[in-house]
Design a protein around this motif. Sequence first.
Motif, mmCIF file in Angstrom:
data_model
loop_
_atom_site.group_PDB
_atom_site.id
_atom_site.type_symbol
_atom_site.label_atom_id
_atom_site.label_comp_id
_atom_site.label_asym_id
_atom_site.label_seq_id
_atom_site.Cartn_x
_atom_site.Cartn_y
_atom_site.Cartn_z
ATOM 1 N N PHE A 74 0.851 -1.201 0.000
ATOM 2 C CA PHE A 74 0.000 0.000 0.000
ATOM 3 C C PHE A 74 0.881 1.244 0.000
ATOM 4 O O PHE A 74 1.829 1.323 0.772
ATOM 5 N N LEU A 75 0.579 2.165 -0.885
ATOM 6 C CA LEU A 75 1.305 3.435 -0.944
ATOM 7 C C LEU A 75 0.307 4.562 -0.705
ATOM 8 O O LEU A 75 -0.717 4.647 -1.374
ATOM 9 N N LEU A 76 0.601 5.414 0.291
ATOM 10 C CA LEU A 76 -0.284 6.537 0.621
ATOM 11 C C LEU A 76 0.457 7.847 0.409
ATOM 12 O O LEU A 76 1.529 8.067 0.967
ATOM 13 N N GLY A 77 -0.096 8.720 -0.424
ATOM 14 C CA GLY A 77 0.470 10.052 -0.621
ATOM 15 C C GLY A 77 -0.375 11.089 0.094
ATOM 16 O O GLY A 77 -1.608 11.028 0.033
ATOM 17 N N LEU A 78 0.261 12.015 0.796
ATOM 18 C CA LEU A 78 -0.443 13.064 1.531
ATOM 19 C C LEU A 78 -0.002 14.434 1.022
ATOM 20 O O LEU A 78 1.190 14.681 0.845
ATOM 21 N N THR A 79 -0.946 15.316 0.789
ATOM 22 C CA THR A 79 -0.589 16.698 0.416
ATOM 23 C C THR A 79 -1.749 17.633 0.738
ATOM 24 O O THR A 79 -2.920 17.235 0.653
ATOM 25 N N ALA A 80 -1.408 18.849 1.113
ATOM 26 C CA ALA A 80 -2.441 19.874 1.305
ATOM 27 C C ALA A 80 -2.694 20.636 0.010
ATOM 28 O O ALA A 80 -3.675 21.363 -0.109
ATOM 29 N N THR A 81 -1.776 20.473 -0.984
ATOM 30 C CA THR A 81 -1.853 21.287 -2.204
ATOM 31 C C THR A 81 -1.620 20.408 -3.437
ATOM 32 O O THR A 81 -0.545 20.433 -4.041
ATOM 33 N N GLU A 89 -2.916 20.583 -6.449
ATOM 34 C CA GLU A 89 -2.888 21.258 -7.761
ATOM 35 C C GLU A 89 -1.576 22.003 -7.934
ATOM 36 O O GLU A 89 -1.331 23.023 -7.291
ATOM 37 N N ARG A 90 -0.730 21.516 -8.810
ATOM 38 C CA ARG A 90 0.566 22.159 -9.046
ATOM 39 C C ARG A 90 0.426 23.283 -10.070
ATOM 40 O O ARG A 90 -0.420 23.233 -10.959
ATOM 41 N N MET A 91 1.306 24.282 -9.965
ATOM 42 C CA MET A 91 1.246 25.423 -10.879
ATOM 43 C C MET A 91 1.871 25.117 -12.244
ATOM 44 O O MET A 91 1.635 25.816 -13.218
ATOM 45 N N ASP A 92 2.702 24.064 -12.322
ATOM 46 C CA ASP A 92 3.401 23.787 -13.584
ATOM 47 C C ASP A 92 2.620 22.848 -14.497
ATOM 48 O O ASP A 92 3.104 22.423 -15.546
ATOM 49 N N GLY A 93 1.398 22.501 -14.091
ATOM 50 C CA GLY A 93 0.564 21.662 -14.947
ATOM 51 C C GLY A 93 0.833 20.173 -14.833
ATOM 52 O O GLY A 93 0.101 19.366 -15.406
ATOM 53 N N LYS A 94 1.862 19.771 -14.107
ATOM 54 C CA LYS A 94 2.138 18.341 -13.945
ATOM 55 C C LYS A 94 1.065 17.723 -13.045
ATOM 56 O O LYS A 94 0.567 18.363 -12.134
ATOM 57 N N ASN A 95 0.761 16.465 -13.303
ATOM 58 C CA ASN A 95 -0.383 15.839 -12.647
ATOM 59 C C ASN A 95 0.079 14.773 -11.654
ATOM 60 O O ASN A 95 0.590 13.726 -12.043
ATOM 61 N N ILE A 96 -0.102 15.042 -10.361
ATOM 62 C CA ILE A 96 0.321 14.048 -9.364
ATOM 63 C C ILE A 96 -0.695 12.918 -9.244
ATOM 64 O O ILE A 96 -0.364 11.837 -8.764
ATOM 65 N N TYR A 97 -1.926 13.155 -9.710
ATOM 66 C CA TYR A 97 -2.950 12.105 -9.609
ATOM 67 C C TYR A 97 -2.602 10.903 -10.490
ATOM 68 O O TYR A 97 -2.952 9.772 -10.176
ATOM 69 N N GLU A 98 -1.903 11.163 -11.586
ATOM 70 C CA GLU A 98 -1.501 10.069 -12.486
ATOM 71 C C GLU A 98 -0.674 9.029 -11.746
ATOM 72 O O GLU A 98 -0.788 7.828 -12.000
ATOM 73 N N ILE A 99 0.197 9.508 -10.832
ATOM 74 C CA ILE A 99 1.131 8.627 -10.123
ATOM 75 C C ILE A 99 0.382 7.603 -9.283
ATOM 76 O O ILE A 99 0.835 6.479 -9.099
ATOM 77 N N CYS A 100 -0.795 7.998 -8.763
ATOM 78 C CA CYS A 100 -1.561 7.071 -7.921
ATOM 79 C C CYS A 100 -2.848 6.616 -8.625
ATOM 80 O O CYS A 100 -3.863 6.346 -7.975
ATOM 81 N N ASP A 101 -2.795 6.539 -9.974
ATOM 82 C CA ASP A 101 -3.918 6.020 -10.766
ATOM 83 C C ASP A 101 -5.246 6.708 -10.440
ATOM 84 O O ASP A 101 -6.309 6.086 -10.476
ATOM 85 N N TYR A 102 -5.175 7.992 -10.107
ATOM 86 C CA TYR A 102 -6.371 8.798 -9.809
ATOM 87 C C TYR A 102 -7.181 8.246 -8.640
ATOM 88 O O TYR A 102 -8.380 8.457 -8.531
ATOM 89 N N ASN A 103 -6.520 7.507 -7.753
ATOM 90 C CA ASN A 103 -7.191 6.921 -6.595
ATOM 91 C C ASN A 103 -7.061 7.885 -5.413
ATOM 92 O O ASN A 103 -5.985 8.048 -4.854
#
Length: 278
Positions: free
Chosen positions: A79-86, A88-102
């Motif tokens: 199990f991999l858990l990512g935590l962030t308060a922010t 939405e990045r300003m450079d347009g890169k998508n962190i949701y892709e890394i966790c398969d939009y889960n």
Amino acid sequence: AAVSFKNVRHSDDYGFFYGKQKDTNKAVIFASVATLGRNEYLTEDFFVPDYFDYIVIDEFHHAVNDQYQRIVNYFKPQFLLGLTATPERMDGKNIYEICDYNVPFEITLKDAINKGMLVPFHYYGIYDGVDYSGLPVVRGKYLQKDLDIKLIVKERCDLIYKNYRKYGSQRALGFCCSRAHAERMAEEFCARNVPACAVYSDADGNFSEDRTAAIEKLEKGELKVIFSVDMFNEGVDIPSLDMVMFLRPTESPVVFLQQLGRGLRKEAGKEYLTVLDF
């Protein structure tokens, strides 16, 4: 983070992986990305890929960066858990892709305050008369030298001090645009008998302090204000803060929320955070 885990697990089976400490045989290991993310440690000599059952990555909005990517790609936890308060990045890169939009859980700042997880804040936008209209913008930011000329002005220092006094504070954090700006603000407050310091990387100024030492002094009441440059945007917890001052312009809602969040932690006797936005 280790203290928080201990409060729940009631165990001493803890290790750390950063700097000179390289624990590998503990039930729970707290690692810095800067150390663990190096290729020399992502080997079977230290950890086999499935070594960890459960991995938590804080400040997950950085997960698109190289060191984070090396960690995410190397390990194969259950199990991999990512935590962030922010997220939405300003450079347009998508962190949701890394966790398969889960996304298992999401809470807004407003909901966190309403549920009593964070303190409410009183926000004051204060007009400082600075005209930014003629300043060039390079890659979404003003040039530091231009900001120094505009912001390090006695009248503005006076205005900031006047409002600091007006709204009152025991422990405040001011966000500045440069080392020169932070030093000047600390100098101005010290001259008015308010113990203050400047915190920035490679600190060597007349009013500068090491970050850890400055936080300790603030918590003990030996300092009233820390003026910082890019050192407190994330990863720092000072629950006793009762005021944050935005002393520089920012075009980034991510940075704005990170800076606001420094003061929203709960503390016994703390009713709200005062936000002064110049």
